[in-house]
Design a protein around this motif. Sequence first.
Motif, PDB file in Angstrom:
ATOM      1  N   HIS A  34       0.838  -1.189   0.000  1.00 40.52           N
ATOM      2  CA  HIS A  34       0.000   0.000   0.000  1.00 40.52           C
ATOM      3  C   HIS A  34       0.879   1.246   0.000  1.00 40.52           C
ATOM      4  N   PHE A  35       0.460   2.228  -0.792  1.00 40.01           N
ATOM      5  CA  PHE A  35       1.261   3.431  -0.971  1.00 40.01           C
ATOM      6  C   PHE A  35       0.382   4.673  -0.925  1.00 40.01           C
ATOM      7  N   LEU A  36       0.979   5.741  -0.438  1.00 39.93           N
ATOM      8  CA  LEU A  36       0.338   7.049  -0.375  1.00 39.93           C
ATOM      9  C   LEU A  36       1.199   8.036  -1.145  1.00 39.93           C
ATOM     10  N   CYS A  37       0.579   8.851  -1.983  1.00 42.91           N
ATOM     11  CA  CYS A  37       1.245   9.963  -2.641  1.00 42.91           C
ATOM     12  C   CYS A  37       0.629  11.243  -2.091  1.00 42.91           C
ATOM     13  N   SER A  38       1.453  12.164  -1.628  1.00 42.54           N
ATOM     14  CA  SER A  38       0.932  13.358  -0.978  1.00 42.54           C
ATOM     15  C   SER A  38       1.708  14.594  -1.410  1.00 42.54           C
ATOM     16  N   SER A  39       0.999  15.722  -1.516  1.00 39.54           N
ATOM     17  CA  SER A  39       1.642  17.008  -1.800  1.00 39.54           C
ATOM     18  C   SER A  39       1.887  17.805  -0.521  1.00 39.54           C
ATOM     19  N   ASP A  40       1.704  17.173   0.627  1.00 46.20           N
ATOM     20  CA  ASP A  40       1.887  17.832   1.921  1.00 46.20           C
ATOM     21  C   ASP A  40       3.385  17.876   2.248  1.00 46.20           C
ATOM     22  N   THR A  41       4.001  19.059   2.159  1.00 45.56           N
ATOM     23  CA  THR A  41       5.441  19.157   2.398  1.00 45.56           C
ATOM     24  C   THR A  41       5.817  18.870   3.850  1.00 45.56           C
ATOM     25  N   SER A  42       4.856  19.004   4.772  1.00 45.89           N
ATOM     26  CA  SER A  42       5.174  18.728   6.178  1.00 45.89           C
ATOM     27  C   SER A  42       5.439  17.246   6.413  1.00 45.89           C
ATOM     28  N   ARG A  43       5.024  16.376   5.487  1.00 42.39           N
ATOM     29  CA  ARG A  43       5.271  14.939   5.610  1.00 42.39           C
ATOM     30  C   ARG A  43       6.672  14.541   5.148  1.00 42.39           C
ATOM     31  N   ILE A  44       7.299  15.376   4.343  1.00 42.67           N
ATOM     32  CA  ILE A  44       8.531  14.975   3.661  1.00 42.67           C
ATOM     33  C   ILE A  44       9.649  14.677   4.651  1.00 42.67           C
ATOM     34  N   MET A  72      14.518  24.718  -0.563  1.00 45.55           N
ATOM     35  CA  MET A  72      14.160  24.094  -1.835  1.00 45.55           C
ATOM     36  C   MET A  72      12.767  23.485  -1.772  1.00 45.55           C
ATOM     37  N   VAL A  73      12.495  22.729  -0.708  1.00 47.14           N
ATOM     38  CA  VAL A  73      11.188  22.085  -0.558  1.00 47.14           C
ATOM     39  C   VAL A  73      10.089  23.130  -0.392  1.00 47.14           C
ATOM     40  N   ASN A  74      10.323  24.131   0.451  1.00 47.01           N
ATOM     41  CA  ASN A  74       9.280  25.127   0.736  1.00 47.01           C
ATOM     42  C   ASN A  74       8.986  26.021  -0.457  1.00 47.01           C
ATOM     43  N   ASN A  75       9.952  26.169  -1.372  1.00 47.17           N
ATOM     44  CA  ASN A  75       9.756  27.024  -2.541  1.00 47.17           C
ATOM     45  C   ASN A  75       9.317  26.241  -3.775  1.00 47.17           C
ATOM     46  N   SER A  76       8.984  24.969  -3.606  1.00 44.36           N
ATOM     47  CA  SER A  76       8.550  24.122  -4.716  1.00 44.36           C
ATOM     48  C   SER A  76       7.193  23.498  -4.377  1.00 44.36           C
ATOM     49  N   VAL A  77       6.545  22.964  -5.396  1.00 43.96           N
ATOM     50  CA  VAL A  77       5.393  22.087  -5.179  1.00 43.96           C
ATOM     51  C   VAL A  77       5.931  20.664  -5.255  1.00 43.96           C
ATOM     52  N   CYS A  78       5.805  19.922  -4.168  1.00 46.35           N
ATOM     53  CA  CYS A  78       6.433  18.603  -4.069  1.00 46.35           C
ATOM     54  C   CYS A  78       5.390  17.500  -3.926  1.00 46.35           C
ATOM     55  N   LEU A  79       5.692  16.355  -4.506  1.00 49.32           N
ATOM     56  CA  LEU A  79       4.954  15.124  -4.257  1.00 49.32           C
ATOM     57  C   LEU A  79       5.933  14.116  -3.669  1.00 49.32           C
ATOM     58  N   ALA A  80       5.484  13.358  -2.690  1.00 53.47           N
ATOM     59  CA  ALA A  80       6.294  12.274  -2.145  1.00 53.47           C
ATOM     60  C   ALA A  80       5.435  11.023  -2.040  1.00 53.47           C
ATOM     61  N   VAL A  81       6.070   9.878  -2.237  1.00 53.02           N
ATOM     62  CA  VAL A  81       5.381   8.587  -2.158  1.00 53.02           C
ATOM     63  C   VAL A  81       5.870   7.859  -0.914  1.00 53.02           C
ATOM     64  N   TYR A  82       4.914   7.286  -0.172  1.00 56.26           N
ATOM     65  CA  TYR A  82       5.213   6.615   1.093  1.00 56.26           C
ATOM     66  C   TYR A  82       4.716   5.174   1.044  1.00 56.26           C
ATOM     67  N   ALA A  98       9.097  13.879  -6.184  1.00 57.04           N
ATOM     68  CA  ALA A  98       9.148  14.707  -7.393  1.00 57.04           C
ATOM     69  C   ALA A  98       8.820  16.127  -6.973  1.00 57.04           C
ATOM     70  N   ARG A  99       9.383  17.099  -7.690  1.00 58.25           N
ATOM     71  CA  ARG A  99       9.025  18.476  -7.343  1.00 58.25           C
ATOM     72  C   ARG A  99       8.886  19.328  -8.596  1.00 58.25           C
ATOM     73  N   LEU A 100       8.016  20.313  -8.483  1.00 53.62           N
ATOM     74  CA  LEU A 100       7.784  21.290  -9.535  1.00 53.62           C
ATOM     75  C   LEU A 100       8.387  22.623  -9.115  1.00 53.62           C
ATOM     76  N   TRP A 127       2.440   6.129 -11.681  1.00 54.16           N
ATOM     77  CA  TRP A 127       1.315   6.525 -10.818  1.00 54.16           C
ATOM     78  C   TRP A 127       1.567   7.896 -10.206  1.00 54.16           C
ATOM     79  N   MET A 128       2.781   8.157  -9.727  1.00 53.95           N
ATOM     80  CA  MET A 128       3.097   9.462  -9.168  1.00 53.95           C
ATOM     81  C   MET A 128       2.906  10.553 -10.223  1.00 53.95           C
TER      82      MET A 128
END
Length: 221
Positions: A34-44, A72-82, A98-100, A127-128
């Motif tokens: 099972h995997f979660l993809c999230s754009s929540d930077t506080s999880r990174i 870098m993280v705070n100034n980007s839109v990030c996705l992380a997979v868990y 991944a980050r934008l 999927w990401m």
Amino acid sequence: MASTDSPLSWRISVPVPATGDADAGNADAPQQEHFLCSSDTSRINLDALHAAMASNLLWWAKPLARPQLVAMVNNSVCLAVYHLKSPDDETGEMIGFARLITDRVTFAYLTDVYILPAYQRRGLGAWMMRCLRELCEGSGPEREGSTPASSGWPDLRSLWLVASTSSAARMYMGALGAEEAARYRATPGVPDSGMLLVEMPGPANGIRHHATKNGTAPKAE
């Protein structure tokens, strides 16, 4: 609808890869991961991201000091997979990223994409990218696997990325609905050398709209 600053999340379960005959006879062995993809930077997990940037996995990057990594993280839109222990878990090992680099309105550049080698060949990278496409394009009413519904970035003109191999470019093009734009840093006289510049046109892509309006857009096969 969620604003562009509201964290989004997606969940997926995939079959556990077979590792040999021993697993086939073990009725207690897990059948799915099972995997979660999230754009929540506080999880990174910044330690995990630092380790990836210091490895050959992100060969184009170099490790950053903690303050620069945070910036870098705070100034980007990030996705992380868990990787989760159960479908409903909220925390887990960070195994992809991944980050934008973006103004969050009209343009985005995708970089620093990875899935740890131990979790590759499960379709998680594609999927990401599909999650990323939904983040940019928006989603309809809330549906299974995606929380919450999102209005996306309606003024996005283009998302760009550079792929180092043709197979990577095909993955990006398939998952993002993107197209090859140009070859980058090709070696003169060497066919198919260099990297591929790939574009995902956004909802407000003026070039595509202009071509459609003037009848110069390529016709679908």
